[in-house]
Every structure is written in structure tokens, then in C-alpha cells.
Design a protein around this motif. Structure first.
Motif, PDB file in Angstrom:
ATOM      1  N   GLU A  53       8.519   9.186  -6.357  1.00 39.91           N
ATOM      2  CA  GLU A  53       7.658   8.159  -5.763  1.00 39.91           C
ATOM      3  C   GLU A  53       6.444   7.906  -6.646  1.00 39.91           C
ATOM      4  O   GLU A  53       6.083   6.757  -6.914  1.00 39.91           O
ATOM      5  CB  GLU A  53       7.214   8.583  -4.367  1.00 39.91           C
ATOM      6  CG  GLU A  53       6.401   7.525  -3.654  1.00 39.91           C
ATOM      7  CD  GLU A  53       6.041   7.936  -2.240  1.00 39.91           C
ATOM      8  OE1 GLU A  53       4.963   7.510  -1.785  1.00 39.91           O
ATOM      9  OE2 GLU A  53       6.823   8.657  -1.597  1.00 39.91           O
ATOM     10  N   PHE A  54       5.839   8.981  -7.131  1.00 39.13           N
ATOM     11  CA  PHE A  54       4.694   8.833  -8.021  1.00 39.13           C
ATOM     12  C   PHE A  54       5.091   8.056  -9.274  1.00 39.13           C
ATOM     13  O   PHE A  54       4.395   7.128  -9.688  1.00 39.13           O
ATOM     14  CB  PHE A  54       4.110  10.193  -8.418  1.00 39.13           C
ATOM     15  CG  PHE A  54       3.210  10.101  -9.606  1.00 39.13           C
ATOM     16  CD1 PHE A  54       1.929   9.570  -9.475  1.00 39.13           C
ATOM     17  CD2 PHE A  54       3.644  10.477 -10.874  1.00 39.13           C
ATOM     18  CE1 PHE A  54       1.094   9.443 -10.583  1.00 39.13           C
ATOM     19  CE2 PHE A  54       2.826  10.350 -11.981  1.00 39.13           C
ATOM     20  CZ  PHE A  54       1.550   9.836 -11.832  1.00 39.13           C
ATOM     21  N   MET A  55       6.187   8.458  -9.906  1.00 36.93           N
ATOM     22  CA  MET A  55       6.601   7.808 -11.152  1.00 36.93           C
ATOM     23  C   MET A  55       6.883   6.320 -10.929  1.00 36.93           C
ATOM     24  O   MET A  55       6.504   5.492 -11.750  1.00 36.93           O
ATOM     25  CB  MET A  55       7.817   8.507 -11.756  1.00 36.93           C
ATOM     26  CG  MET A  55       7.517   9.872 -12.344  1.00 36.93           C
ATOM     27  SD  MET A  55       6.183   9.887 -13.564  1.00 36.93           S
ATOM     28  CE  MET A  55       6.854   8.829 -14.820  1.00 36.93           C
ATOM     29  N   ASN A  56       7.545   5.986  -9.856  1.00 33.76           N
ATOM     30  CA  ASN A  56       7.807   4.571  -9.558  1.00 33.76           C
ATOM     31  C   ASN A  56       6.508   3.800  -9.375  1.00 33.76           C
ATOM     32  O   ASN A  56       6.355   2.688  -9.894  1.00 33.76           O
ATOM     33  CB  ASN A  56       8.700   4.432  -8.326  1.00 33.76           C
ATOM     34  CG  ASN A  56      10.119   4.856  -8.605  1.00 33.76           C
ATOM     35  OD1 ASN A  56      10.607   4.798  -9.732  1.00 33.76           O
ATOM     36  ND2 ASN A  56      10.807   5.308  -7.560  1.00 33.76           N
ATOM     37  N   ASN A  57       5.559   4.385  -8.653  1.00 37.68           N
ATOM     38  CA  ASN A  57       4.260   3.732  -8.443  1.00 37.68           C
ATOM     39  C   ASN A  57       3.481   3.626  -9.753  1.00 37.68           C
ATOM     40  O   ASN A  57       2.857   2.600 -10.033  1.00 37.68           O
ATOM     41  CB  ASN A  57       3.440   4.489  -7.398  1.00 37.68           C
ATOM     42  CG  ASN A  57       4.018   4.346  -6.008  1.00 37.68           C
ATOM     43  OD1 ASN A  57       4.700   3.377  -5.690  1.00 37.68           O
ATOM     44  ND2 ASN A  57       3.772   5.338  -5.173  1.00 37.68           N
ATOM     45  N   PHE A  58       3.531   4.680 -10.560  1.00 37.90           N
ATOM     46  CA  PHE A  58       2.814   4.672 -11.834  1.00 37.90           C
ATOM     47  C   PHE A  58       3.393   3.630 -12.788  1.00 37.90           C
ATOM     48  O   PHE A  58       2.654   2.878 -13.419  1.00 37.90           O
ATOM     49  CB  PHE A  58       2.848   6.068 -12.476  1.00 37.90           C
ATOM     50  CG  PHE A  58       2.130   6.129 -13.795  1.00 37.90           C
ATOM     51  CD1 PHE A  58       0.745   6.023 -13.853  1.00 37.90           C
ATOM     52  CD2 PHE A  58       2.839   6.293 -14.976  1.00 37.90           C
ATOM     53  CE1 PHE A  58       0.073   6.078 -15.072  1.00 37.90           C
ATOM     54  CE2 PHE A  58       2.174   6.349 -16.199  1.00 37.90           C
ATOM     55  CZ  PHE A  58       0.795   6.244 -16.242  1.00 37.90           C
ATOM     56  N   ILE A  59       4.703   3.571 -12.863  1.00 38.22           N
ATOM     57  CA  ILE A  59       5.335   2.572 -13.738  1.00 38.22           C
ATOM     58  C   ILE A  59       4.987   1.160 -13.262  1.00 38.22           C
ATOM     59  O   ILE A  59       4.684   0.285 -14.075  1.00 38.22           O
ATOM     60  CB  ILE A  59       6.861   2.807 -13.828  1.00 38.22           C
ATOM     61  CG1 ILE A  59       7.127   4.078 -14.641  1.00 38.22           C
ATOM     62  CG2 ILE A  59       7.567   1.609 -14.463  1.00 38.22           C
ATOM     63  CD1 ILE A  59       8.558   4.567 -14.598  1.00 38.22           C
TER      64      ILE A  59
END
Length: 174
Positions: A53-59
Motif C-alpha cells: 500500500e505504501f509503495m503504491n501510494n509513493f509511486i
């Protein structure tokens, strides 16, 4: 390969001298924008739902930031080609600063797993340096003081350095 940017805004890569440092910066930021927006391996490395979830939001955040930077640099190019007045580029600059502040707020509101906190801290510094660069650039346009333009350039360079370090820290968390 050695990259050097001189005070007269000439960039040298090895023996090749490039006069438009902004274009080099634009290409570099665009490169990172494309790499992160198409990099599925980054998400694949995450093992937990929170990490994913973090990686998707960060990207998603870096895609917005990259698009904003690219758009603003194109507008500055139009101003440099006398397609925009000082008043117009000031309005665009002020709007871009507001949008960067919104991105900083969005970054600060991310749910960040502990292992990515250093990367997010660096990414926030990158956005803050970019915003401060644009503020200095706006002051340069208002006053014509070349020192403010140099400060703006230095801050934009710092922004790029922080962003590169942030991406490294996110891709290889400690």
C-alpha cells in the motif's frame, strides 16, 4: 562519467559541454519519473500489505510530482523564449508552489512503514528544496537579482540530490 554545472549555467558531461543546464535537469527528473512510474519490481519486493500500500501510494505521489516538475519546466522554457510575460510566469510559479505544498502535505500524510521512513524524509526534503527553488526563482523574476537565480539553481540541484537519495533508500530500505 563526471557531471559538472558551472556558475555560468554550462553543464559539462565528460568533454561535452551543454549550455542549457535546465534541460539536463529536466531530462534527469523525467528519467526518474519514467523509471518509478514503470517499475513494477519495486512493488514486487514488498512483502506485506502495508508495504504494498505504501509503495503504491509513493509511486502515485512521485508520478504527480514528476508531472508537476515537467510541466513547470516547460512553462519556464516558454518564459525564457519570451512566450510569457514576467507576470504570467509569476502566476504559474505561485500556483506551482501551492501544488508542491499540497504534495508535501500528501507525503506527510502517508502511512509509512518504519523501514521506509528515511526515504520519505529525504523525499520530503526534495520537495521542500524544489518549492524553495521556485520561491527564489519568483523573487529573481521580481527583482532581477541574479544571485536569487543562482540560489534557485542550487536549491533545484539539492532537490534532485535528495530525490536520488530518497529513491535509493526506498528501493533498498535498511
Amino acid at each position: 562519467m563526471t557531471l559538472q554545472i558551472s556558475q555560468n549555467m554550462r553543464c559539462s558531461i565528460g568533454r561535452i559541454q551543454i549550455k542549457n543546464w535546465a534541460m539536463i535537469l529536466f531530462i534527469t527528473i523525467s528519467f526518474f519519473y519514467v523509471v518509478l512510474s514503470d517499475n513494477e519490481d519495486v512493488t514486487a519486493q514488498s512483502t506485506t500489505t502495508a508495504d504494498n500500500e505504501f509503495m503504491n501510494n509513493f509511486i502515485g505521489l512521485t508520478n504527480k510530482s514528476g508531472a508537476l516538475t515537467n510541466s513547470y519546466q516547460q512553462e519556464v522554457g516558454k518564459w525564457q523564449n519570451n512566450e510569457y510575460s514576467d507576470t504570467t510566469i509569476m502566476m504559474i510559479t505561485n500556483d506551482t508552489i501551492v501544488q508542491i505544498n499540497n504534495l508535501i502535505d500528501e507525503t506527510n500524510n502517508l502511512q509509512v512503514p518504519e523501514k521506509f521512513k528515511d526515504g520519505i524524509s529525504l523525499y520530503t526534503k526534495s520537495l521542500e528544496s524544489e518549492r524553495d527553488s521556485y520561491k527564489q526563482f519568483g523573487d529573481f523574476i521580481k527583482t532581477g537579482n541574479p544571485t536569487l537565480n543562482e540560489t534557485s539553481t542550487d536549491l533545484l540541484t539539492d532537490s534532485l540530490k535528495y530525490e536520488i537519495e530518497a529513491f535509493k533508500a526506498i528501493q533498498n530500505p535498511q
